[in-house]
Design a protein around this motif. Structure first.
Motif, PDB file in Angstrom:
ATOM      1  N   TYR A 253       1.024  -1.004   0.095  1.00 16.41           N
ATOM      2  CA  TYR A 253       0.196  -0.447  -0.222  1.00 16.41           C
ATOM      3  C   TYR A 253       0.623   1.835  -0.264  1.00 16.41           C
ATOM      4  O   TYR A 253       0.792   2.484  -0.722  1.00 16.41           O
ATOM      5  N   TYR A 254       1.917   1.588   1.263  1.00 20.65           N
ATOM      6  CA  TYR A 254       2.677   2.739   0.508  1.00 20.65           C
ATOM      7  C   TYR A 254       3.621   2.866  -0.725  1.00 20.65           C
ATOM      8  O   TYR A 254       4.023   4.080  -0.288  1.00 20.65           O
ATOM      9  N   PHE A 257       1.420   4.500  -2.776  1.00 19.34           N
ATOM     10  CA  PHE A 257       0.976   5.129  -2.043  1.00 19.34           C
ATOM     11  C   PHE A 257       2.021   7.064  -2.177  1.00 19.34           C
ATOM     12  O   PHE A 257       1.837   7.732  -3.230  1.00 19.34           O
ATOM     13  N   SER A 266      -2.114   8.110   6.300  1.00 19.02           N
ATOM     14  CA  SER A 266      -1.796   6.461   6.182  1.00 19.02           C
ATOM     15  C   SER A 266      -3.579   6.333   4.858  1.00 19.02           C
ATOM     16  O   SER A 266      -4.306   6.739   4.875  1.00 19.02           O
ATOM     17  N   PRO A 267      -3.899   4.875   4.302  1.00 14.26           N
ATOM     18  CA  PRO A 267      -4.386   4.553   3.396  1.00 14.26           C
ATOM     19  C   PRO A 267      -5.598   4.524   4.668  1.00 14.26           C
ATOM     20  O   PRO A 267      -6.007   3.739   5.055  1.00 14.26           O
ATOM     21  N   GLU A 271      -9.944   2.931  -0.166  1.00 16.88           N
ATOM     22  CA  GLU A 271      -8.177   3.146  -0.798  1.00 16.88           C
ATOM     23  C   GLU A 271      -7.997   1.851  -0.906  1.00 16.88           C
ATOM     24  O   GLU A 271      -6.842   1.251  -2.028  1.00 16.88           O
ATOM     25  N   ILE A 272      -8.294   1.231  -0.005  1.00 15.91           N
ATOM     26  CA  ILE A 272      -7.366   0.051   0.590  1.00 15.91           C
ATOM     27  C   ILE A 272      -7.909  -1.200  -0.306  1.00 15.91           C
ATOM     28  O   ILE A 272      -7.474  -2.007  -1.360  1.00 15.91           O
TER      29      ILE A 272
END
Length: 392
Positions: A253-254, A257, A266-267, A271-272
């Motif tokens: 995820y990051y 991002f 953070s998501p 978004e996740i």
């Protein structure tokens, strides 16, 4: 002593509703469908009650098609039996079935809504026949590869009574309530304990599940249930496995991002879910997603997930799997752009007044129309004006 005449007037004006309907069917049904089913129960106690589709539609201020759609839903759930007649498929009879004989319906989802006027409940074009076909194919494959999942992810009220005094159960409910921040309803408790009693999640895994969801802003039972079922599908049945899986996912995820240029937060859950969709359903690796994110920022000037979704969806439909496939699509696109003007040059000149400029034209060019002057005529007019003073 003479016989006593006993009369019971307590149930006058009362419609009985089975507990199993409240426990299993009502939580997942559309609210309008529930109201229509309750009204049918009411009609069974009315003298000379013979409602028609039009009268039911008048009661609920909807169309007859909406009424039949609700009846079809309950028929598929196993609570009704419908009889149609004639080529026009007119509804002739509605029979309420006992819930005790249709509890198997709690083990399956009634599925997508269907066109109520199509033969045998099949979908018409307006109702989305492709969606019904996809659902049918998915159901067939699911039966072959996995056990069917219940439509209502909660234990029964009877099972709840059996285990509610268990110390482990009490601890699970206490921790869940502390994380969510409000008292749990009976339905909430049964939904949480579904993971413990049906999926056999250990208590520490359930605690971590709730903590994980709340830390990402998801306090609703729907979100917790969605994440927990996803873990179960991935085979995450221990705390260590879930932590390792989330650590890898968090890094992914990051990384995404970072490709969007997002570094300060953070998501969020939506978004996740979107990033999981890209990685799991589209099957794209981080390089492809990063390329889409980079193009999104270049085109829009901001990290837009919907814009990136359009790019990745087009790539998925085009069968893209690597960056080389992306380069090939870009080259084909450029070749089409180069060939288009030369092939249509003559038509473009003739239709210039009737067509908008090409795709790269600005709004100024779209709104501005050049004047067509006859310069030879203007020159003669100018000469005539210069000769007039001498003639006078």
């Amino acid at each position: 002593m003479g016989l006593l005449s006993i009369q019971d007037k307590r149930l006058a004006g009362v419609t009985l509703l089975p507990d199993d309907f409240i426990d299993y069917y009502m939580p997942r049904a559309n609210g309008e469908f529930v109201k229509i089913y309750l009204y049918l129960l009411r009609c069974t106690h009315l003298r000379d009650a013979d409602p028609s589709l039009s009268s039911l539609a008048d009661v609920f201020s909807c169309t007859e098609k909406d009424i039949v759609r609700a009846l079809r839903y309950w028929e598929k759930a196993g609570l009704l039996s419908l009889k149609f007649h004639g080529r026009e498929r007119e509804l002739e009879r509605v029979e309420l079935l006992p819930i005790s004989s249709s509890l198997h319906a709690t083990q399956q989802d009634p599925g997508p809504e269907i066109d109520p006027y199509a033969p045998d409940g099949s979908s018409g074009k307006a109702a989305g026949s492709e969606q019904i076909a996809d659902a049918a194919s998915q159901n067939t494959s699911r039966e072959k590869t996995a056990k069917p999942k219940p439509s209502v992810m909660q234990i029964s009220s009877g099972r709840m009574k059996q285990i509610h005094q268990d110390e482990v159960v009490k601890q699970i409910l206490f921790v869940t309530q502390a994380y969510i921040g409000h008292p749990l309803s009976t339905t909430d408790m049964r939904r949480i304990l579904y993971f413990y009693d049906e999926l056999h999640f250990p208590a520490d895994l359930i605690d971590y599940l709730v903590e994980y969801c709340v830390s990402r802003g998801g306090r609703s039972l729907d979100y917790i249930e969605k994440v927990g079922l996803a873990w179960n599908d991935e085979g995450l049945t221990t705390l260590a496995a879930a932590r390792e899986y989330n650590a890898v996912s968090r890094n992914n995820y990051y990384t995404i991002f970072k490709a969007f240029g997002i570094r300060s937060r953070s998501p969020i859950p939506d978004e996740i879910a979107t990033m999981q969709h890209w990685m799991n359903e589209y099957g794209f690796d981080l390089k492809l997603i990063g390329e889409a994110a980079s193009r999104t920022v270049k085109q829009t000037g901001k990290p837009s997930f919907p814009y990136a979704e359009r790019i990745l969806s087009d790539w998925h439909k085009a069968g893209v799997h690597t960056l080389e496939d992306v380069a090939r699509l870009d080259e084909e696109h450029q070749n089409r752009r180069k060939q288009a003007p030369s092939g249509n040059a003559g038509a473009a000149v003739g239709d210039r007044q009737n067509k908008k400029p090409a795709g790269d034209a600005t709004k100024f060019n779209e709104n501005f129309h050049q004047r067509d002057y006859d310069f030879q005529q203007l020159e003669q007019e100018l000469l005539r004006q210069q000769q007039r003073p001498g003639e006078e």
